[in-house]
Design an enzyme around this catalytic site. Structure first.
Site, PDB file in Angstrom:
ATOM      1  N   HIS A  61      25.548 -19.186  11.916  1.00  0.00           N
ATOM      2  CA  HIS A  61      24.460 -18.578  11.152  1.00  0.00           C
ATOM      3  C   HIS A  61      23.354 -18.084  12.082  1.00  0.00           C
ATOM      4  O   HIS A  61      23.320 -18.439  13.263  1.00  0.00           O
ATOM      5  CB  HIS A  61      23.930 -19.572  10.116  1.00  0.00           C
ATOM      6  CG  HIS A  61      24.960 -19.968   9.111  1.00  0.00           C
ATOM      7  ND1 HIS A  61      25.743 -21.090   9.262  1.00  0.00           N
ATOM      8  CD2 HIS A  61      25.361 -19.367   7.951  1.00  0.00           C
ATOM      9  CE1 HIS A  61      26.570 -21.188   8.230  1.00  0.00           C
ATOM     10  NE2 HIS A  61      26.364 -20.152   7.432  1.00  0.00           N
ATOM     11  N   ASP A  90      28.472 -13.278   2.220  1.00  0.00           N
ATOM     12  CA  ASP A  90      28.568 -14.737   2.205  1.00  0.00           C
ATOM     13  C   ASP A  90      27.212 -15.367   2.523  1.00  0.00           C
ATOM     14  O   ASP A  90      26.169 -14.790   2.206  1.00  0.00           O
ATOM     15  CB  ASP A  90      29.672 -15.201   3.163  1.00  0.00           C
ATOM     16  CG  ASP A  90      29.506 -14.619   4.567  1.00  0.00           C
ATOM     17  OD1 ASP A  90      28.361 -14.414   5.019  1.00  0.00           O
ATOM     18  OD2 ASP A  90      30.537 -14.365   5.237  1.00  0.00           O
ATOM     19  N   SER A  91      27.217 -16.534   3.151  1.00  0.00           N
ATOM     20  CA  SER A  91      25.962 -17.255   3.388  1.00  0.00           C
ATOM     21  C   SER A  91      25.019 -16.502   4.317  1.00  0.00           C
ATOM     22  O   SER A  91      23.798 -16.660   4.225  1.00  0.00           O
ATOM     23  CB  SER A  91      26.251 -18.638   3.971  1.00  0.00           C
ATOM     24  OG  SER A  91      26.971 -18.538   5.188  1.00  0.00           O
ATOM     25  N   ILE A  92      25.554 -15.690   5.223  1.00  0.00           N
ATOM     26  CA  ILE A  92      24.679 -14.943   6.131  1.00  0.00           C
ATOM     27  C   ILE A  92      23.874 -13.919   5.349  1.00  0.00           C
ATOM     28  O   ILE A  92      22.753 -13.578   5.714  1.00  0.00           O
ATOM     29  CB  ILE A  92      25.509 -14.287   7.257  1.00  0.00           C
ATOM     30  CG1 ILE A  92      26.259 -15.367   8.049  1.00  0.00           C
ATOM     31  CG2 ILE A  92      24.623 -13.482   8.194  1.00  0.00           C
ATOM     32  CD1 ILE A  92      27.192 -14.835   9.109  1.00  0.00           C
TER      33      ILE A  92
END
Length: 242
Positions: A191, A10-12
Site C-alpha cells: 500500500h 481495490d484497497s489502493i
C-alpha cells in the site's frame, strides 16, 4: 449536474480519500468542476470486480461517468500456494477480466475515458516486516507476493490497454525509476505512503489532462462569487448557471 469521474479498484483505491490520498487530491483539483466518485473495495480482485459492474455502472444510465480509472491487479497477483492464495487470479484470466470490465464500461458510454492502472511494485522485505509486526513468529516464511509477479500482471495490463487503444499508467515501472522506492512509496510493501499517493495522483491527473478533461479548462458548476451581481443575484444564476 457535474460530470463524474469514477475511481474503481481495490484497497489502493479505497484508501485514496485518506489524508494525502491520490483520490482526495483529484477531488481538490476538480473541485466545482467534476465529482470524483470513490468505488474502491479492499481485498477485491478483477474476478470479483465483474460482479459489481451491473450495480456500479448500470447499462442505460442517463448520466454515465465521463471517465473511470480501473485499478486492479495487486491482489490478483498474490501467489498460489501462499497465505493469500484465495485472492490469486491467473494472469490470463486477469487480462480477460480487465477486457470484460472495459467492454462493460464502453457499453455504458462509448465516449467514456477508461484508464487502466497497473498494480504497483512490491517490496517483499517490507511485506515480510509487516507480516511479522502483525503475527510475530506465526508470520509467513515465504512472501505471498513478489515484485517479479506483480510485473507480469502490470505488463498484461499495459498490453491490453495498447490492444484496446486506451491510456494506461504503468505504476510498476514508474515507481521503480526512483531510488529507494521500496520505503519511499510503499508503507507495508504494497500500500501507498503519502509520496506513493502523490505519484498516482500526478499520473492520473496527467492522463486526464492530456485526454480531454483538463480541470483548468472545465467550467464551474456555479458562478464564482466575483461574477455574482450581489444586488440582483437572481440575474446571475438565470444567465450563467450551466
Amino acid at each position: 449536474m457535474r460530470p463524474q469521474i469514477v475511481l474503481f479498484g481495490d484497497s489502493i483505491t479505497e484508501q485514496s480519500f485518506r489524508s494525502g490520498g491520490w483520490g482526495a487530491a483529484l477531488a481538490d483539483t476538480y473541485s466545482r468542476k467534476a465529482d470524483i466518485v470513490l468505488r474502491g473495495y479492499g481485498g477485491y480482485t478483477s474476478r470479483l470486480a465483474l460482479f459489481l459492474l451491473q450495480y456500479l455502472f448500470p447499462l442505460g444510465s442517463t448520466k454515465p461517468p465521463v471517465a473511470t480509472t480501473v485499478f486492479f491487479g495487486a491482489n490478483d497477483a498474490a501467489l498460489a500456494g501462499r497465505t493469500s492464495e484465495r485472492q490469486h487470479v491467473p494472469v490470463e484470466e486477469y487480462k480477460e477480466n480487465l477486457r470484460r470490465i472495459v467492454h462493460h464500461l464502453k457499453e455504458c458510454s462509448s465516449t467514456m475515458l477508461v484508464v487502466l492502472v497497473t498494480p504497483p511494485p512490491v517490496d517483499e522485505e517490507g511485506r515480510m516486516q509487516y507480516a511479522k509486526s502483525l503475527y510475530g513468529e506465526k508470520a509467513m516464511e515465504l512472501p505471498e507476493r513478489t515484485n517479479e509477479m506483480a510485473g507480469v500482471y502490470a505488463r498484461q495490463c499495459v498490453e491490453l490497454a495498447r490492444e484496446l487503444g486506451l491510456p494506461s499508467i504503468n505504476l510498476w515501472s514508474k515507481m521503480q525509476e526512483t531510488e529507494g522506492w521500496e520505503k519511499k512509496f510503499l508503507s507495508d510493501g504494497l500500500h501507498l505512503t503519502a509520496e506513493g499517493n502523490a505519484v498516482v495522483y500526478q499520473e492520473v491527473e496527467r492522463v486526464l489532462r492530456e485526454a480531454w478533461l483538463p480541470a483548468s479548462e472545465m467550467p464551474n458548476d456555479f458562478p464564482h462569487h466575483s461574477q455574482i451581481d450581489w444586488k440582483h443575484p437572481e440575474k446571475t444564476f438565470q444567465q450563467q448557471c450551466i
